[in-house]
Write an enzyme that holds these catalytic residues in place. Structure first.
Site, PDB file in Angstrom:
ATOM      1  N   GLY A   7      -0.558  10.673  21.294  1.00  0.00           N
ATOM      2  CA  GLY A   7      -1.165  12.248  20.421  1.00  0.00           C
ATOM      3  C   GLY A   7      -0.757  12.981  18.973  1.00  0.00           C
ATOM      4  O   GLY A   7       0.250  12.250  18.619  1.00  0.00           O
ATOM      5  N   GLY A  12       2.899  17.751  21.540  1.00  0.00           N
ATOM      6  CA  GLY A  12       3.422  18.212  22.850  1.00  0.00           C
ATOM      7  C   GLY A  12       4.159  16.621  23.457  1.00  0.00           C
ATOM      8  O   GLY A  12       4.838  16.740  24.452  1.00  0.00           O
ATOM      9  N   TYR A  43       5.729  14.539   3.107  1.00  0.00           N
ATOM     10  CA  TYR A  43       4.955  16.350   2.946  1.00  0.00           C
ATOM     11  C   TYR A  43       4.985  16.242   1.932  1.00  0.00           C
ATOM     12  O   TYR A  43       3.805  17.577   1.792  1.00  0.00           O
ATOM     13  CB  TYR A  43       5.896  16.439   4.135  1.00  0.00           C
ATOM     14  N   GLN A  54       5.879   4.548   6.245  1.00  0.00           N
ATOM     15  CA  GLN A  54       4.836   3.966   7.348  1.00  0.00           C
ATOM     16  C   GLN A  54       5.796   2.556   7.855  1.00  0.00           C
ATOM     17  O   GLN A  54       5.879   2.488   8.821  1.00  0.00           O
ATOM     18  CB  GLN A  54       3.105   3.344   7.038  1.00  0.00           C
ATOM     19  N   ASP A  78       8.031   7.993  23.144  1.00  0.00           N
ATOM     20  CA  ASP A  78       7.234   9.184  22.947  1.00  0.00           C
ATOM     21  C   ASP A  78       7.235   8.284  21.436  1.00  0.00           C
ATOM     22  O   ASP A  78       7.884   8.576  20.312  1.00  0.00           O
ATOM     23  CB  ASP A  78       8.545  10.418  22.357  1.00  0.00           C
ATOM     24  N   ARG A  79       5.604   8.032  21.241  1.00  0.00           N
ATOM     25  CA  ARG A  79       4.851   7.586  20.226  1.00  0.00           C
ATOM     26  C   ARG A  79       4.727   6.488  20.400  1.00  0.00           C
ATOM     27  O   ARG A  79       5.850   5.814  21.205  1.00  0.00           O
ATOM     28  CB  ARG A  79       5.093   8.692  18.782  1.00  0.00           C
TER      29      ARG A  79
END
Length: 205
Positions: A7, A12, A43, A54, A78-79
């Protein structure tokens, strides 16, 4: 067994990873965010640090995939490594924030790794609109995320949808705008019901 959660930023994933790990007794693997040496720099200056970031993620994620493949535990992640290569790197390249040279180098390395990797046993994709993502990002209040550009999030969302549309593995799509699993136990139960049906059938023994 390998369960993965995909996501966009702020959808979340970490919250759901924690909740499901607790609910099912699965071992969680979290995205390396807080100790990431590149994230704040990225960022602040995406074009300068995109390749470094990356490669960092690809390295960490590939190590995780190898460890998961060699584990006897059920692990929830998670990911995934696929998001880095199919969504984040192409999005940076498409927006002119990663050079052709760096993107080709990165893609060659990813393709080599993919020859040694299989899909998760189950992928959970949290689908969210941009307003919901922005609200979630603001709510958690990470300083370095407050400068994320809307066009960056929009580009990621578009690529997520394209990737999911062609995904060939076992998949559950969660409506992140309306299923508030982090706040509502009934909504978390809806997610668990979908997982149970997918992994164990509607009428488990």
């Amino acid at each position: 067994m390998h369960i993965a959660i995909a996501g966009n930023i702020g959808s979340g994933k970490t919250t759901l990873t924690k909740l499901l790990a607790h609910r099912y007794g699965w071992k969680p693997r979290f995205e390396p965010v807080d100790n990431n040496p590149y994230l704040a720099d990225f960022y602040a200056d995406m074009a300068r640090w995109s390749f470094n970031l990356q490669i960092y993620f690809l390295n960490k994620r590939f190590k995780e995939v190898v460890e998961i493949a060699n584990s006897d535990d059920t692990i929830i992640q998670d990911r995934t490594i696929f998001e880095d290569a199919r969504i984040f790197a192409p999005n940076l390249h498409g927006q002119g924030l990663m050079t052709d040279r760096d993107f080709n180098n990165y893609s060659d390395l990813f393709d080599l790794m993919m020859s040694l990797v299989k899909l998760p046993d189950l992928m959970l994709y949290i689908r969210s609109t941009i307003p919901n993502l922005v609200a979630q990002i603001q709510k958690r209040g990470r300083d370095y995320e407050q400068t994320i550009r809307l066009d960056y999030l929009e580009g990621l969302n578009k690529r997520y949808e394209e990737w999911i549309a062609g995904y060939k593995g076992n998949l559950i799509i969660i409506d992140g705008d309306n299923i508030k699993f982090g706040d509502n136990p009934q909504d978390l139960q809806k997610v668990c019901d979908m997982i149970d049906a997918k992994l164990y059938g509607l009428f488990p023994l």
